[in-house]
Design an enzyme around this catalytic site. Structure first.
Site, PDB file in Angstrom:
ATOM      1  N   TYR A 243       0.826  -1.211   0.000  1.00 20.39           N
ATOM      2  CA  TYR A 243       0.000   0.000   0.000  1.00 20.39           C
ATOM      3  C   TYR A 243       0.854   1.252   0.000  1.00 20.39           C
ATOM      4  CZ  TYR A 243       0.718   0.956   5.029  1.00 20.39           C
ATOM      5  OH  TYR A 243       1.257   1.264   6.261  1.00 20.39           O
TER       6      TYR A 243
ATOM      7  N   LYS B   3       6.399  -2.097   1.870  1.00 19.44           N
ATOM      8  CA  LYS B   3       5.228  -1.515   2.558  1.00 19.44           C
ATOM      9  C   LYS B   3       4.018  -2.442   2.422  1.00 19.44           C
ATOM     10  CE  LYS B   3       3.128   3.086   3.212  1.00 19.44           C
ATOM     11  NZ  LYS B   3       3.238   3.151   4.657  1.00 19.44           N
TER      12      LYS B   3
ATOM     13  N   GLU C  86      11.693   2.516  14.366  1.00 18.41           N
ATOM     14  CA  GLU C  86      10.810   3.595  13.909  1.00 18.41           C
ATOM     15  C   GLU C  86       9.542   3.598  14.745  1.00 18.41           C
ATOM     16  OE1 GLU C  86       9.613   2.801   9.785  1.00 18.41           O
ATOM     17  OE2 GLU C  86       9.759   0.666  10.164  1.00 18.41           O
TER      18      GLU C  86
ATOM     19  N   LEU D  77      10.916   1.283   7.186  1.00 20.53           N
ATOM     20  CA  LEU D  77      10.344   1.728   5.922  1.00 20.53           C
ATOM     21  C   LEU D  77      11.120   2.964   5.454  1.00 20.53           C
ATOM     22  CD1 LEU D  77       7.936   1.215   3.939  1.00 20.53           C
ATOM     23  CD2 LEU D  77       6.878   3.196   5.030  1.00 20.53           C
TER      24      LEU D  77
HETATM   25  N1  PDD Z   1       2.703   5.090   7.336  1.00 16.07           N
HETATM   26  N2  PDD Z   1       7.370   3.864   8.898  1.00 16.07           N
HETATM   27  C1  PDD Z   1       6.243   3.151   8.916  1.00 16.07           C
HETATM   28  C2  PDD Z   1       6.241   1.840   9.616  1.00 16.07           C
HETATM   29  C3  PDD Z   1       5.086   3.640   8.265  1.00 16.07           C
HETATM   30  O1  PDD Z   1       3.958   2.918   8.271  1.00 16.07           O
HETATM   31  C4  PDD Z   1       5.139   4.904   7.622  1.00 16.07           C
HETATM   32  C5  PDD Z   1       3.959   5.477   6.893  1.00 16.07           C
HETATM   33  C6  PDD Z   1       6.342   5.621   7.653  1.00 16.07           C
HETATM   34  C7  PDD Z   1       6.502   6.958   6.986  1.00 16.07           C
HETATM   35  O2  PDD Z   1       6.529   6.843   5.583  1.00 16.07           O
HETATM   36  P1  PDD Z   1       6.033   8.034   4.635  1.00 16.07           P
HETATM   37  O3  PDD Z   1       6.799   9.233   5.031  1.00 16.07           O
HETATM   38  O4  PDD Z   1       6.367   7.565   3.289  1.00 16.07           O
HETATM   39  O5  PDD Z   1       4.552   8.207   4.902  1.00 16.07           O
HETATM   40  C8  PDD Z   1       7.446   5.063   8.285  1.00 16.07           C
HETATM   41  C9  PDD Z   1       1.515   5.526   6.637  1.00 16.07           C
HETATM   42  C10 PDD Z   1       1.316   6.990   6.655  1.00 16.07           C
HETATM   43  C11 PDD Z   1       0.314   4.753   7.148  1.00 16.07           C
HETATM   44  O6  PDD Z   1       0.475   3.547   7.326  1.00 16.07           O
HETATM   45  O7  PDD Z   1      -0.771   5.323   7.322  1.00 16.07           O
END
Ligand code: PDD
Length: 283
Positions: free
Chosen positions: A33, A147, A179, A203
């Protein structure tokens, strides 16, 4: 108000959208996703999200059901159909429906679903207040760079945080912070940003990449390395980044206050810069 969602080529009212009970994302979390932010009705960092989607698909030997241009068109159309000004677009690609089996089906048609979530992101009370986080062991699988939709552990960790009266959890592995449950974790010491290096343990956040680029452009030093929880608790500032939170300060870790318990100047400035640049570059 019913949203219009996109399911495998069709635009449908959300109550009429259906996917197969044999869909492998449902049975085996066999799907990936992306979450793309919308500000002023425009897409923030679409290219970054599209590139990461391609990478996730490639790592899982999954075919993309649409071209890059097709994907952009669908994103723009879903914004238009839902009159979305600010919020997120959720996109999921699944391997498709096939009789349940542990091996990947050869002939499944990949599935694609998109929906919108309207939400005020720029004016965020959480960003003004700052977040409190607890630490939890990182019990996820080891390919966090992909992801995937297998989000049960992050969801459990966030519930644990909520029950403890905190906003979120930072995950710790081998003594180092990996994270947040749905965001990248960073600290600031003596004006220098310290953030975990990229690898399969985290991620590769699209917001992380943009914020680090803007920070370097603004003359801030960035050190990409693992840091411990104790180091984080002794930092001047701490913050998280993600598509939905931008840059949001963390003001307490396991009850230890960071920077006097208030969002600090560097993180606040980075949030301002990020919003300004995202607005300017959104498409
Ligand atoms: N989550 N780390 C994890 C485990 C994440 O699920 C996310 C993003 C990030 C940040 O990635 P980005 O900057 O590309 O959004 C880091 C999204 C927002 C979610 O699951 O809703």
């Amino acid at each position: 108000m019913s949203r219009t969602v996109y399911v495998n080529g069709a635009w449908l009212p959300e109550g009429e959208a259906k996917i197969s009970v044999f869909d492998r994302a449902f049975l085996m979390a066999d799907g990936v996703y992306e979450v793309t932010t919308v500000i002023d009705g425009k897409l923030v960092d679409f290219d970054g999200h599209a590139a990461r989607l391609d990478r996730s698909l490639g790592e899982l030997e999954m075919r993309s059901p649409v071209t890059r241009e097709g994907l952009l068109e669908i994103h723009r159309e879903i914004v238009r159909r839902n009159d979305l000004r600010e919020g997120m677009i959720y996109l999921q690609v699944t391997r498709g429906a096939a009789d349940r089996d542990f091996t990947y089906p050869e002939d499944a048609e990949p599935g694609i679903v998109l929906f919108t979530q309207a939400k005020g992101l720029v004016d965020s009370p959480a960003a003004t207040r700052g977040l409190s986080v607890i630490s939890v062991p990182d019990l996820r699988w080891r390919r966090r760079d992909i992801k995937t939709v297998q989000l049960l552990y992050p969801s459990m960790a966030k519930m644990e945080a909520k029950k403890a009266g905190a906003d979120d959890a930072w995950m710790v592995e081998d003594g180092h912070v990996t994270e947040g449950t749905s965001n990248n974790a960073h600290i600031i010491k003596d004006g220098r940003i310290i953030t975990r290096h990229l690898g399969s343990e985290i991620l590769h956040g699209i917001t992380r990449a943009a914020v680090l680029r803007y920070a370097r452009e603004a003359g801030m030093e960035v050190e990409e390395r693992a840091f411990t929880l104790e180091e984080a608790q002794a930092a001047d500032e701490a913050f998280v980044t993600s598509a939905s939170t931008f840059v949001t300060s963390v003001v307490a870790i396991d009850g230890a206050r960071i920077g006097g318990g208030q969002p600090g100047p560097h993180a606040r400035r980075l949030r301002e810069i990020y919003i300004e640049k995202s607005r300017a570059n959104a498409i």
